[in-house]
Design an enzyme around this catalytic site. Sequence first.
Site, PDB file in Angstrom:
ATOM      1  N   ARG A  54       6.157 -11.944 -74.738  1.00 31.49           N
ATOM      2  CA  ARG A  54       6.044 -12.607 -76.053  1.00 31.49           C
ATOM      3  C   ARG A  54       5.621 -14.063 -75.988  1.00 31.49           C
ATOM      4  O   ARG A  54       5.794 -14.798 -76.955  1.00 31.49           O
ATOM      5  CB  ARG A  54       7.383 -12.528 -76.812  1.00 31.49           C
TER       6      ARG A  54
ATOM      7  N   ASP B  34       8.073  -1.302 -69.930  1.00 29.72           N
ATOM      8  CA  ASP B  34       7.617  -1.553 -71.302  1.00 29.72           C
ATOM      9  C   ASP B  34       8.623  -2.445 -72.042  1.00 29.72           C
ATOM     10  O   ASP B  34       8.912  -2.241 -73.214  1.00 29.72           O
ATOM     11  CB  ASP B  34       7.366  -0.245 -72.065  1.00 29.72           C
TER      12      ASP B  34
HETATM   13 ZN   LIG Z   1       3.858  -1.795 -73.989  1.00 25.23          ZN
END
Ligand SMILES: [Zn+2]
Length: 452
Positions: free
Chosen positions: A68, A318
């Site tokens: 992020r 992920d």
């Molecule tokens: Zn991803």
Amino acid sequence: MGKLLLRNATIVTGNRTVSGCLGTDKGLIQGIWEGDNCPESAREEAEVLDLKGWVILPGVIDAHVHFRDPGMTQKADIGSESRAALLGGVTSFIDMPNTQPPTTDETTLDAKREKARKTSWCHYGFHLGATNGNPDFLRRAAQSPDLRPHFGGIKVFMGSSTGGMLIDRNDILDHIFSIPGKPVLVHCEDENTIRKNLISARLRYGDDIPVWMHPYIRSREACIRSTKRALELASLHGTRLHLLHITTAEELDLIRRAKDKGMSVTAETSANYLWLSENDYLSKGALIKCNPAVKTVGDCAALRHAVLDGTIDTIGSDHAPHLMTEKRNPYMQCPSGMPTLQESLSVMLTVARQEGLSLPRLADLMATGAARIFGIRGRGILAPGMAADLTIVDPAAEFTVSKPAYKCGWSPYEGVTLCGAVRMVFLDGKPVVKDGIVLPGSPNGTALTFDA
Ligand SMILES: [Zn+2]
């Protein structure tokens, strides 16, 4: 840098394990020896640690994280998440491009690398993102001696996700799938199928869609259709294809067939899809809302089988943090994604115990496979001359997951009992984690070099 001799250990080296000792010197692995049969040179001036039979794995390479940073640093940043990574035994990460701004050109890639150089606690790398507007740049970057070593692969969203990088033009997909020299990483979910499913769900539930509908909106058909399409494009263009976060039994069959035909395809899933199923929406609700959605118990079993038989090549967490306040929103406003990087290895060690997955195979899924696929220089396997990135685990130790170190402060695994506690982590031969804490120091990660 001090020398180390780790003795009385179970060392996972390539496709075998050795009961013995591992020596490091100047940040590199000096040697691996059976029993206490190390040469005198390995003992000289070395700090000797008795590992009580614990397992030394190659430091985990998590090639699929969303840190992020930049643009959404209220959720996470490179500093916070790379510390959490170390606690979970992850010594290298490759971050996805759907940040703000997205990583789709040289300027945005350089900015991320510079931020990581200053703030990352573990080794770092980045994938570039494909857009409808940048295939010429990507083609150049994949060949350029200046740029090639600085990024892992080219990420294509054939389905929308955080960051709005959906590619919806056939000519652009043809262009990208024909780029040689770098793996093309694809998020496969068919947008039209999802859109239709969402319209029916809204007709039925209005604005109050229950979260357990998620796998019927982002449905298995959406995944299968898109994966089929990616495989067709790859077959047409001879693409080095890497399929991300596979979730259904049908996609596994497609991948098996493609591999049997000799196509250059590899596949990733996350530990989450081996652990969670749609039954878990009941207790965990929107915490486990992620894209692609977790699917059925049958898919979970098929994925576990595929991890054993080699259809799945790598595990990526992920890791996709969002704030708890955002995850409490109603379905339509609740962002997809969950933070799991710190738990990924222990979930896999638990799955390994349940399914009889060998330690060498586990090391391949967690580190060596990613090093091979992305051509990471000098890391990912325990062998003389390789970097001494070492993750030391006690596979038998059970523990209950507590509050993680992520900036967002939560994990869907909190309260879950796992086995395989991370005891120590070494980065380039230096101790960085002991007894569940990051040792005092400063961010010391270095840039991964991608030679493939
Ligand atoms: Zn991803």
